[in-house]
Write a protein that holds these residues in place. Sequence first.
Motif, PDB file in Angstrom:
ATOM      1  N   CYS A  29      67.234  20.128  52.686  1.00 56.49           N
ATOM      2  CA  CYS A  29      67.532  18.946  51.880  1.00 56.49           C
ATOM      3  C   CYS A  29      66.531  17.862  52.256  1.00 56.49           C
ATOM      4  CB  CYS A  29      68.963  18.464  52.144  1.00 56.49           C
ATOM      5  SG  CYS A  29      69.403  16.981  51.207  1.00 56.49           S
ATOM      6  N   LEU A  30      65.987  17.196  51.264  1.00 58.28           N
ATOM      7  CA  LEU A  30      65.032  16.124  51.537  1.00 58.28           C
ATOM      8  C   LEU A  30      65.617  15.004  52.369  1.00 58.28           C
ATOM      9  CD1 LEU A  30      63.216  15.594  48.138  1.00 58.28           C
ATOM     10  CD2 LEU A  30      62.249  16.488  50.246  1.00 58.28           C
ATOM     11  N   PHE A  31      66.927  14.844  52.307  1.00 59.75           N
ATOM     12  CA  PHE A  31      67.553  13.699  52.925  1.00 59.75           C
ATOM     13  C   PHE A  31      68.048  13.941  54.339  1.00 59.75           C
ATOM     14  CE2 PHE A  31      68.202  13.478  48.316  1.00 59.75           C
ATOM     15  CZ  PHE A  31      67.330  12.431  48.066  1.00 59.75           C
ATOM     16  N   LEU A  32      67.813  15.112  54.892  1.00 58.96           N
ATOM     17  CA  LEU A  32      68.240  15.405  56.259  1.00 58.96           C
ATOM     18  C   LEU A  32      67.050  15.386  57.207  1.00 58.96           C
ATOM     19  CD1 LEU A  32      70.840  18.239  55.662  1.00 58.96           C
ATOM     20  CD2 LEU A  32      71.230  15.807  55.972  1.00 58.96           C
ATOM     21  N   ALA A  33      67.306  14.972  58.425  1.00 61.69           N
ATOM     22  CA  ALA A  33      66.235  14.800  59.413  1.00 61.69           C
ATOM     23  C   ALA A  33      66.179  15.945  60.414  1.00 61.69           C
ATOM     24  CB  ALA A  33      66.426  13.476  60.144  1.00 61.69           C
ATOM     25  N   ASP A  34      66.616  17.125  60.027  1.00 62.69           N
ATOM     26  CA  ASP A  34      66.599  18.247  60.978  1.00 62.69           C
ATOM     27  C   ASP A  34      65.717  19.390  60.453  1.00 62.69           C
ATOM     28  OD1 ASP A  34      68.270  18.911  58.892  1.00 62.69           O
ATOM     29  OD2 ASP A  34      69.728  19.940  60.139  1.00 62.69           O
ATOM     30  N   PRO A  35      64.415  19.141  60.347  1.00 61.95           N
ATOM     31  CA  PRO A  35      63.537  20.189  59.829  1.00 61.95           C
ATOM     32  C   PRO A  35      63.373  21.347  60.807  1.00 61.95           C
ATOM     33  CG  PRO A  35      62.222  18.381  60.638  1.00 61.95           C
ATOM     34  CD  PRO A  35      63.669  17.953  60.743  1.00 61.95           C
ATOM     35  N   VAL A  36      62.958  22.484  60.280  1.00 63.64           N
ATOM     36  CA  VAL A  36      62.672  23.670  61.086  1.00 63.64           C
ATOM     37  C   VAL A  36      61.168  23.889  61.039  1.00 63.64           C
ATOM     38  CG1 VAL A  36      63.002  26.162  61.275  1.00 63.64           C
ATOM     39  CG2 VAL A  36      64.912  24.693  60.606  1.00 63.64           C
ATOM     40  N   ASP A  37      60.555  24.034  62.199  1.00 62.10           N
ATOM     41  CA  ASP A  37      59.118  24.258  62.291  1.00 62.10           C
ATOM     42  C   ASP A  37      58.812  25.735  62.019  1.00 62.10           C
ATOM     43  OD1 ASP A  37      56.420  24.160  62.776  1.00 62.10           O
ATOM     44  OD2 ASP A  37      56.611  23.429  64.835  1.00 62.10           O
ATOM     45  N   TYR A  41      56.267  31.030  63.446  1.00 59.84           N
ATOM     46  CA  TYR A  41      56.513  32.303  62.754  1.00 59.84           C
ATOM     47  C   TYR A  41      55.310  32.705  61.913  1.00 59.84           C
ATOM     48  CZ  TYR A  41      61.202  30.817  63.977  1.00 59.84           C
ATOM     49  OH  TYR A  41      62.299  30.369  64.657  1.00 59.84           O
ATOM     50  N   LEU A  42      54.678  31.720  61.297  1.00 60.87           N
ATOM     51  CA  LEU A  42      53.520  32.009  60.447  1.00 60.87           C
ATOM     52  C   LEU A  42      52.292  32.369  61.286  1.00 60.87           C
ATOM     53  CD1 LEU A  42      54.066  29.115  57.885  1.00 60.87           C
ATOM     54  CD2 LEU A  42      54.506  31.560  57.537  1.00 60.87           C
ATOM     55  N   ARG A  43      52.072  31.631  62.355  1.00 56.73           N
ATOM     56  CA  ARG A  43      50.917  31.901  63.216  1.00 56.73           C
ATOM     57  C   ARG A  43      51.042  33.241  63.935  1.00 56.73           C
ATOM     58  NH1 ARG A  43      50.719  25.834  65.522  1.00 56.73           N
ATOM     59  NH2 ARG A  43      49.452  24.935  63.863  1.00 56.73           N
ATOM     60  N   GLY A  44      52.263  33.596  64.309  1.00 53.16           N
ATOM     61  CA  GLY A  44      52.498  34.830  65.035  1.00 53.16           C
ATOM     62  C   GLY A  44      52.777  36.018  64.140  1.00 53.16           C
ATOM     63  N   ALA A  45      52.683  35.804  62.822  1.00 51.52           N
ATOM     64  CA  ALA A  45      52.979  36.863  61.854  1.00 51.52           C
ATOM     65  C   ALA A  45      54.336  37.499  62.140  1.00 51.52           C
ATOM     66  CB  ALA A  45      51.863  37.911  61.832  1.00 51.52           C
ATOM     67  N   ASP A  46      55.308  36.654  62.505  1.00 45.05           N
ATOM     68  CA  ASP A  46      56.654  37.103  62.839  1.00 45.05           C
ATOM     69  C   ASP A  46      57.518  37.055  61.575  1.00 45.05           C
ATOM     70  OD1 ASP A  46      59.193  37.570  63.803  1.00 45.05           O
ATOM     71  OD2 ASP A  46      59.190  35.881  65.211  1.00 45.05           O
ATOM     72  N   GLU A  47      57.421  38.094  60.782  1.00 46.55           N
ATOM     73  CA  GLU A  47      58.125  38.120  59.497  1.00 46.55           C
ATOM     74  C   GLU A  47      59.646  38.067  59.681  1.00 46.55           C
ATOM     75  OE1 GLU A  47      58.498  40.811  55.470  1.00 46.55           O
ATOM     76  OE2 GLU A  47      56.757  41.078  56.761  1.00 46.55           O
ATOM     77  N   ALA A  48      60.159  38.813  60.636  1.00 46.85           N
ATOM     78  CA  ALA A  48      61.606  38.820  60.878  1.00 46.85           C
ATOM     79  C   ALA A  48      62.087  37.434  61.324  1.00 46.85           C
ATOM     80  CB  ALA A  48      61.968  39.870  61.924  1.00 46.85           C
ATOM     81  N   LEU A  50      60.623  34.567  60.620  1.00 48.98           N
ATOM     82  CA  LEU A  50      60.491  33.678  59.475  1.00 48.98           C
ATOM     83  C   LEU A  50      61.683  33.838  58.529  1.00 48.98           C
ATOM     84  CD1 LEU A  50      58.862  31.630  57.817  1.00 48.98           C
ATOM     85  CD2 LEU A  50      57.649  33.578  56.802  1.00 48.98           C
ATOM     86  N   VAL A  51      62.051  35.073  58.249  1.00 49.98           N
ATOM     87  CA  VAL A  51      63.204  35.330  57.374  1.00 49.98           C
ATOM     88  C   VAL A  51      64.468  34.748  57.991  1.00 49.98           C
ATOM     89  CG1 VAL A  51      64.695  37.143  56.436  1.00 49.98           C
ATOM     90  CG2 VAL A  51      62.207  37.352  56.249  1.00 49.98           C
ATOM     91  N   LEU A  55      66.738  31.777  56.324  1.00 51.33           N
ATOM     92  CA  LEU A  55      68.161  31.999  56.058  1.00 51.33           C
ATOM     93  C   LEU A  55      69.016  30.941  56.760  1.00 51.33           C
ATOM     94  CD1 LEU A  55      68.426  35.891  56.228  1.00 51.33           C
ATOM     95  CD2 LEU A  55      68.675  34.434  54.201  1.00 51.33           C
ATOM     96  N   ASP A  56      68.618  30.557  57.968  1.00 52.35           N
ATOM     97  CA  ASP A  56      69.348  29.528  58.697  1.00 52.35           C
ATOM     98  C   ASP A  56      69.265  28.191  57.960  1.00 52.35           C
ATOM     99  OD1 ASP A  56      70.828  28.552  61.013  1.00 52.35           O
ATOM    100  OD2 ASP A  56      68.971  27.485  61.506  1.00 52.35           O
ATOM    101  N   ILE A  57      68.097  27.877  57.414  1.00 51.60           N
ATOM    102  CA  ILE A  57      67.938  26.635  56.644  1.00 51.60           C
ATOM    103  C   ILE A  57      68.883  26.643  55.447  1.00 51.60           C
ATOM    104  CG2 ILE A  57      66.357  25.348  55.157  1.00 51.60           C
ATOM    105  CD1 ILE A  57      64.086  26.328  57.050  1.00 51.60           C
ATOM    106  N   VAL A  58      68.948  27.753  54.756  1.00 55.30           N
ATOM    107  CA  VAL A  58      69.820  27.859  53.582  1.00 55.30           C
ATOM    108  C   VAL A  58      71.286  27.732  53.988  1.00 55.30           C
ATOM    109  CG1 VAL A  58      70.601  29.403  51.747  1.00 55.30           C
ATOM    110  CG2 VAL A  58      68.164  29.192  52.237  1.00 55.30           C
ATOM    111  N   ARG A  59      71.669  28.354  55.078  1.00 54.96           N
ATOM    112  CA  ARG A  59      73.058  28.288  55.545  1.00 54.96           C
ATOM    113  C   ARG A  59      73.481  26.866  55.912  1.00 54.96           C
ATOM    114  NH1 ARG A  59      71.553  32.973  58.747  1.00 54.96           N
ATOM    115  NH2 ARG A  59      72.166  34.801  57.579  1.00 54.96           N
ATOM    116  N   ARG A  60      72.524  26.069  56.385  1.00 52.61           N
ATOM    117  CA  ARG A  60      72.837  24.712  56.828  1.00 52.61           C
ATOM    118  C   ARG A  60      72.679  23.667  55.731  1.00 52.61           C
ATOM    119  NH1 ARG A  60      69.585  22.642  60.794  1.00 52.61           N
ATOM    120  NH2 ARG A  60      67.893  24.056  60.351  1.00 52.61           N
ATOM    121  N   LYS A  61      72.378  24.095  54.510  1.00 52.38           N
ATOM    122  CA  LYS A  61      72.235  23.129  53.423  1.00 52.38           C
ATOM    123  C   LYS A  61      73.546  22.364  53.259  1.00 52.38           C
ATOM    124  CE  LYS A  61      70.024  24.184  49.590  1.00 52.38           C
ATOM    125  NZ  LYS A  61      68.864  23.321  49.524  1.00 52.38           N
TER     126      LYS A  61
END
Length: 86
Positions: A29-37, A41-48, A50-51, A55-61
């Motif tokens: 949500c644009l209005f929340l101050a708890d972003p996830v870096d 995951y992207l630098r380490g090519a950690d696909e699992a 990242l997923v 999913l955690d971001i979606v669950r906490r919406k």
Amino acid sequence: MGVISPVTHVFCASCNRIRVGADGLARGCLFLADPVDLKPYLRGADEAGLVAALLDIVRRKPERHHLGEGRPDDGDDPRAMSRLGG
């Protein structure tokens, strides 16, 4: 040409968006101050990882925001909308 109103109605319950900024921080949500870096995951090519993070971001919406109701959301981001890219 038209004007885009900042908030027309609360549509949080049907929102399926995640905002990822140029800084690699993702928000459910644009209005929340708890972003996830996402950079580790992207630098380490950690696909699992990242997923799992996405999913955690979606669950906490949030169920809804409280803009225009005279009370701030918990964890409100103090940055201006122009800095968020909204």
